[in-house]
Design an enzyme around this catalytic site. Sequence first.
Site, PDB file in Angstrom:
ATOM      1  N   SER A   1       0.797  -1.223   0.000  1.00  0.00           N
ATOM      2  CA  SER A   1       0.000   0.000   0.000  1.00  0.00           C
ATOM      3  C   SER A   1       0.829   1.273   0.000  1.00  0.00           C
ATOM      4  O   SER A   1       0.332   2.328  -0.386  1.00  0.00           O
ATOM      5  CB  SER A   1      -0.948  -0.005   1.194  1.00  0.00           C
ATOM      6  OG  SER A   1      -0.208   0.023   2.385  1.00  0.00           O
TER       7      SER A   1
ATOM      8  N   HIS B   1      -6.208  -4.045  -1.137  1.00  0.00           N
ATOM      9  CA  HIS B   1      -6.063  -2.881  -2.031  1.00  0.00           C
ATOM     10  C   HIS B   1      -6.277  -3.261  -3.493  1.00  0.00           C
ATOM     11  O   HIS B   1      -5.757  -2.589  -4.386  1.00  0.00           O
ATOM     12  CB  HIS B   1      -4.686  -2.234  -1.862  1.00  0.00           C
ATOM     13  CG  HIS B   1      -4.595  -1.304  -0.694  1.00  0.00           C
ATOM     14  ND1 HIS B   1      -5.175  -0.061  -0.681  1.00  0.00           N
ATOM     15  CD2 HIS B   1      -4.008  -1.448   0.515  1.00  0.00           C
ATOM     16  CE1 HIS B   1      -4.935   0.536   0.475  1.00  0.00           C
ATOM     17  NE2 HIS B   1      -4.235  -0.290   1.222  1.00  0.00           N
TER      18      HIS B   1
ATOM     19  N   LYS C   1     -12.675  -0.799   1.705  1.00  0.00           N
ATOM     20  CA  LYS C   1     -11.953   0.027   0.721  1.00  0.00           C
ATOM     21  C   LYS C   1     -12.828   0.189  -0.534  1.00  0.00           C
ATOM     22  O   LYS C   1     -13.786   0.949  -0.486  1.00  0.00           O
ATOM     23  CB  LYS C   1     -10.579  -0.575   0.454  1.00  0.00           C
ATOM     24  CG  LYS C   1      -9.681  -0.467   1.707  1.00  0.00           C
ATOM     25  CD  LYS C   1      -8.230  -0.799   1.470  1.00  0.00           C
ATOM     26  CE  LYS C   1      -7.401  -0.400   2.686  1.00  0.00           C
ATOM     27  NZ  LYS C   1      -6.921  -1.545   3.481  1.00  0.00           N
TER      28      LYS C   1
END
Length: 405
Positions: free
Chosen positions: A193, A221, A252
């Site tokens: 990340s 992610h 997310k």
Amino acid sequence: MYTALKDQLTAELAEIEQAGTFKHERVISTAQGNRITAGPIGRDGAEVLNFCANNYLGLADDPRLLEAAKKALDERGFGMASVRFICGTQDLHLQLERAVSDFLGTEDTILFSSCFDANGAVFEPLFGTEDAIISDALNHASLIDGIRLSKAARFRYRNADLDDLRTQLEAAAALRDGQGARRTIIVTDGVFSMDGYLAPLPGICDLAEEFGALVMVDDSHATGFMGATGAGTPEHFGVSDRIDLFTGTFGKALGGASGGYVSGRGEIVAMLRQKGRPYLFSNSLAPSIVAATLTALELVEGSGELRETLFRNAELFRRRMSEEGFELLPGEHAIVPVMFGDASLAAKVADAMLENGVFVTAFSYPVVPQGKARIRVQLSAAHTEADIETAVQAFVASRAAVQGE
Ligand SMILES: *Cc1c(COP(=O)(O)O)cnc(C)c1O
């Protein structure tokens, strides 16, 4: 009793502030989105463009998710007031588990309150003193903590370094007087990340096969937008069927509320339902979150448009920033690190950015290596081309203002 501790903590907090690493939160007084009202605590916020959320697909305030959440509130109530195995399993939970399995192409899925909990649940029941866990050095904190909870032998390889991974696999194979570990698992983030770099999954899967190891990918992610159908980095690399375990978050790209999962082989998921401590001892996901996340998955499965917009936005931002002479880490991911090197320079530019109407965050040591301070920009499908140009111009103006000081 408290006086001594109070003095110690006050001194420690002052040290953190002095080192310039104190985390000052910004307060947002609107829904999460590309345009928010935000400012320092205790001051009036201003309207700014948000370029630091994990809201990759712009679903955090999507009307279709809100509608699904409201309907679930009306029909299924606010909370479950129970863990799953007592009286906390609604049909909605099972539907979401099925939907995640179908989306990822796995056998089964188990939900958790967060991916942090999913990673905290997965290792301890499955890996004991006879086993080996081999982990990328830059893996997420929740993987590091989860691995610590197991009694397995632990090995760490340099970030994305397949040569070092081989060395660690050889070390695991030498355990138990050369018999090798009973079970060996390689654990990696799908996307790192701080850099936006992808894990080298094909090479990892080849080594796993050679050494008889399992592979686990935390794709927090990437789930929802990497790969042809959004199934994540394994799909991007064409190795989905070689991954034994996935973990990921709903916090997310998939609406950004909360919740996480472990998905993969059926027996592993079945065992986690019996023995995963965060599953057994922590409350069920709220019905409104489950219902809205189901809608998020439907939206992602039904159309590639959000994914295409996201990557077009990332490419546009990367191109324009390069044209303006900024140093970026290369890549294709919607995480775009703008490199400044010096920690205080990165922090000053980030502060100036907010003054210029764009919310971004600076990261420095120890979150990233010494001398590699950066502003991590995150693109969203919700950004317009005009938003992106505004952000680029804010970077140009903020750099000039800080350099002119
Ligand atoms: C964000 C993140 C998590 C934590 O997810 P939560 O659902 O917010 O707990 C775990 N692993 C990785 C790789 C992440 O990026």
